[in-house]
Design an enzyme around this catalytic site. Structure first.
Site, PDB file in Angstrom:
ATOM      1  N   GLY A  60       0.787  -1.220   0.000  1.00 21.26           N
ATOM      2  CA  GLY A  60       0.000   0.000   0.000  1.00 21.26           C
ATOM      3  C   GLY A  60       0.816   1.266   0.000  1.00 21.26           C
ATOM      4  N   CYS A  61       2.158   1.182   0.085  1.00 24.40           N
ATOM      5  CA  CYS A  61       2.952   2.392   0.226  1.00 24.40           C
ATOM      6  C   CYS A  61       3.926   2.555  -0.907  1.00 24.40           C
ATOM      7  CB  CYS A  61       3.698   2.365   1.558  1.00 24.40           C
ATOM      8  SG  CYS A  61       5.003   3.581   1.701  1.00 24.40           S
ATOM      9  N   GLY A  62       4.786   1.590  -1.101  1.00 28.10           N
ATOM     10  CA  GLY A  62       5.735   1.652  -2.199  1.00 28.10           C
ATOM     11  C   GLY A  62       7.082   2.183  -1.809  1.00 28.10           C
TER      12      GLY A  62
END
Length: 470
Positions: A310-312
């Site tokens: 969900g962040c990367g």
């Protein structure tokens, strides 16, 4: 420098900037009236935004930079007004023509023009036009600085039957200056005004960007503006230790820090204090103190944290690192808009996991004639793209000879991955974030978003690709 009720102001002291560039410019501010728009339903200058009329906002924006002020093509009590020249009914350029003649007769050197229905005008508008030659803001061509000697040339232009602003810019050699950080809204309809009002209330969480809309049916491209959610790096520090940098909207950041600590299992509700936020270069920093018992976990996770779906970029402890410079894509896409439409129509049949589960993203590499060459799927949109790029490398595909189509929201990391892979064009099904647009422009990536069966939003078109067929 003046009040709205005056047209002529006494000579002003020469500024430091003027003394460095030569004789001082004496500037007449010209507000171009918006008229009675059929789509708007009334005189737009009377419309209210943030409790003030659009005209009042325009006056406040340009008056400090001007030695005098006039209203063109409209009348308001307390504000000097000019009638259009050569005559009425010739569009906004007739208002500018009247202002140029009036300015020359009254001893001004330049006219600073702005429509009353384009907002939010930057308070430092004049700083965009440092020289003496005619210059305008790109895509908003009535916001500009004009030497007074152009008056006769503009009048001849209008008398010759030309009302096109673009034709006038070409004829007088006006420079087109890139806009600043935020786009401008041309208030043509009540919805435009509502959009402007809503975005103002959202503050730093939203930005405007000038975009184009491509119509697949007729190939026409129309200009417009779109509000997009702001995406920036937010560095989270607990007990003075940099824990992570997350990509987020810069709103409710103290709530974000508390909820993040809670969901990470670092502290319970009520155990956090000393919350604070401040803006840093390129992003924001959020700080909070957690109980002493949380420190071992903070130190351990800060050292070992890995990327998450969900962040990367979780684990990057520097905002600067999160915004590392992008080398522009060297390849130039070569295709017609019909190829994009063709690939979109075929994508669904290549989404086996998505059809079965309804819960997977797809990333497809498409040739410039619209054929889908390779597709990969994953529950994470970043993962799907990584899988696709890996497959292209392993299969020996020329990544410069096609474009990527994604069934996902266009986020900053998807843009960066595409640029770094050397793919010249990205098309996404959903809307972009602000940082995705900024990074696409930095990386010279052709970017389309909100791709639908009938239209697509042209977010960045550095090579003028979408306008070649119109």
């Amino acid at each position: 420098m003046l009040s709205a009720s005056h047209c002529i102001a006494p000579p002003q002291p020469q500024s430091k900037a003027d003394s460095m560039t030569g004789p001082r410019r004496r500037i007449l501010g010209a507000l171009i009236g918006g008229g009675r728009s059929r789509r708007f339903g009334c005189d737009k200058s009377d419309a209210l935004w943030q409790g003030r009329t659009l005209l009042d906002h325009a006056i406040r924006a340009i008056a400090p930079a001007c030695d005098g002020l006039v209203l063109c093509g409209a009348k308001r009590e307390g504000l000097a007004s000019l009638r259009d020249r050569p005559h009425e009914g010739m569009g906004p350029l007739a208002g500018l023509c009247a202002a140029l003649y009036h300015a020359g007769e009254e001893g001004y050197t330049h006219v600073l023009s702005a429509p009353i229905d384009v907002h939010p005008l930057p308070p430092d508008l004049l700083e965009n036009f440092p020289g003496d030659r005619p210059a305008v803001l790109d895509r908003h061509w009535l916001i500009g600085l004009w030497p007074c000697h152009l008056a006769e040339q503009l009048e001849r232009h209008l008398q010759g039957g030309e009302r096109s602003v673009v034709s006038w810019l070409d004829g007088c050699g006006a420079a087109r200056v890139p806009q600043g950080a935020n786009g401008l809204v041309n208030v043509n309809t009540p919805f435009d005004l509502e959009l402007l009002e809503m975005s103002t209330s959202l503050g730093s969480a939203v930005r405007f960007f000038d975009t184009d809309v491509l119509n697949f049916d007729n190939g026409q491209v129309t200009s417009g503006v779109r509000a997009v959610p702001v995406e920036v790096p937010v560095a989270i520090e607990f007990n003075g230790v940099g824990y992570a940098v997350m990509m987020a909207s810069p709103s409710d950041l103290e709530d974000f820090a508390v909820g993040f600590a809670l969901s990470e299992g670092l502290a319970d509700a009520g155990e956090m204090d000393a919350l604070g936020t401040f803006e840093a270069e390129g992003g924001w920093v959020v700080r909070a103190n957690l109980p002493p018992g949380s420190l071992p976990a903070i130190l351990d996770r800060a050292r070992t944290r890995v990327s998450e779906s969900g962040c990367g970029i979780c684990g990057i402890e520097s905002i600067a690192a999160a915004l590392a410079p992008l080398e522009p894509v060297e390849a130039i896409p070569r295709l017609r808009p019909a190829a994009i439409h063709k690939a979109m129509g075929a994508l669904r049949q290549h989404q086996a996991l998505g059809r079965v589960t309804g819960a997977a993203h797809a990333a497809a590499f498409c040739s410039f004639d619209g054929e889908i060459v390779c597709t990969r799927e994953d529950v994470g949109r970043h993962n799907a793209l990584d899988k696709l790029l890996g497959a292209l490398v392993r299969q020996g595909e020329d990544r410069a000879n096609g474009f990527v189509l994604l069934s996902a929201r266009c986020s900053q990391e998807l843009v960066e991955k595409t640029v770094r892979a050397g793919v010249p064009m990205l098309v996404t099904i959903s809307a972009p974030s602000s940082l995705a647009i900024i990074r696409a422009r930095e990386g010279q990536l052709t970017l389309l978003a909100l791709a639908r069966s009938d239209t697509a939003l042209v977010v960045n078109d550095p090579h003028g690709l979408m306008r070649k067929d119109v």
